[in-house]
Design an enzyme around this catalytic site. Structure first.
Site, PDB file in Angstrom:
ATOM      1  N   ALA A 177      -3.205  -2.195   8.406  1.00  0.00           N
ATOM      2  CA  ALA A 177      -4.119  -2.955   9.257  1.00  0.00           C
ATOM      3  C   ALA A 177      -3.575  -4.355   9.470  1.00  0.00           C
ATOM      4  O   ALA A 177      -2.751  -4.844   8.694  1.00  0.00           O
ATOM      5  CB  ALA A 177      -5.512  -3.011   8.631  1.00  0.00           C
ATOM      6  N   ASP A 178      -4.062  -4.977  10.529  1.00  0.00           N
ATOM      7  CA  ASP A 178      -3.724  -6.374  10.769  1.00  0.00           C
ATOM      8  C   ASP A 178      -4.939  -7.072  11.359  1.00  0.00           C
ATOM      9  O   ASP A 178      -5.658  -6.500  12.171  1.00  0.00           O
ATOM     10  CB  ASP A 178      -2.543  -6.509  11.735  1.00  0.00           C
ATOM     11  CG  ASP A 178      -2.068  -7.951  11.802  1.00  0.00           C
ATOM     12  OD1 ASP A 178      -1.432  -8.394  10.825  1.00  0.00           O
ATOM     13  OD2 ASP A 178      -2.370  -8.629  12.790  1.00  0.00           O
ATOM     14  N   THR A 179      -5.149  -8.303  10.912  1.00  0.00           N
ATOM     15  CA  THR A 179      -6.263  -9.115  11.409  1.00  0.00           C
ATOM     16  C   THR A 179      -5.716 -10.412  11.978  1.00  0.00           C
ATOM     17  O   THR A 179      -4.843 -11.040  11.374  1.00  0.00           O
ATOM     18  CB  THR A 179      -7.257  -9.438  10.272  1.00  0.00           C
ATOM     19  OG1 THR A 179      -7.770  -8.218   9.730  1.00  0.00           O
ATOM     20  CG2 THR A 179      -8.420 -10.294  10.776  1.00  0.00           C
TER      21      THR A 179
END
Length: 198
Positions: A77-79
């Site tokens: 995931a990436d935020t």
């Protein structure tokens, strides 16, 4: 097809993502996956976040394959945080954190988290976009928060689940998405790989 196996690989060092997945009843094996996180010219926040999630999943899968590990789904995931077209990653230093928090003061911004799951040749991505509304912050509040050390490993220089929760008037979207792993989108993705949650 459903599976009783609750084991997945996690290509992330984030304790928040680990905690969320464990609360869903999943058993995790962390895979270290380094990628270049530079923003490409003309790339908007959603395209950037989706690309990084996809590249982290691909890099993690290469580790699984090269080490001869058992095949099972791998999640990455990436935020990132965006306001007025500007992408706010993790702050480089206290001055950068101060700049970000001042930009968010009394205004809204978007927290964008993309989740990617890879298993064999199948790679799927889903994205959560949440509008976050900050109260007006005093210089003293910003300085106290920076002194806590909390901003430095977080996109946008704050963690909604920590001390900065007091800055948030309200959100429109996913609380867990702002934390770094949107539960709804994650469950939808994992269902595509045979997981039945809860």
């Amino acid at each position: 097809m459903s599976t009783n196996d609750t084991r997945i690989y996690l290509a992330s060092g984030s304790p928040r993502r680990r905690e969320i997945l464990e609360q869903l009843g999943l058993h995790l094996e962390r895979i270290h996956a380094d990628i270049d996180e530079s923003v490409r010219p003309g790339e908007d926040a959603v395209a950037y976040t989706e690309r990084l999630a996809r590249e982290k999943a691909e890099a993690g899968w290469r580790v699984v394959s090269s080490c001869g590990l058992p095949e099972r789904p791998l999640l990455a995931a990436d935020t990132t945080v965006s306001q007025d077209g500007e992408i706010f990653g993790k702050p480089e230093d206290a001055d950068d954190a101060r700049r970000m928090l001042r930009a968010f003061s009394g205004r809204s911004h978007q927290a964008i988290t993309s989740v990617a799951v890879r298993d064999g040749g199948k790679l799927l991505v889903k994205t959560s976009i949440t509008d976050v509304f900050f109260k007006s912050l005093s210089d003293a509040e910003i300085e106290r928060y920076i002194a806590s050390g909390e901003p430095f490993d977080k996109a946008g220089a704050y963690g909604i689940q920590g001390k900065a929760g007091v800055f948030v008037e309200h959100i429109e979207g996913s609380y867990t998405g702002v934390m770094g792993l949107p539960v709804h989108e994650t469950a939808l993705l994992l269902a595509e790989f045979g997981f039945e949650l809860p």
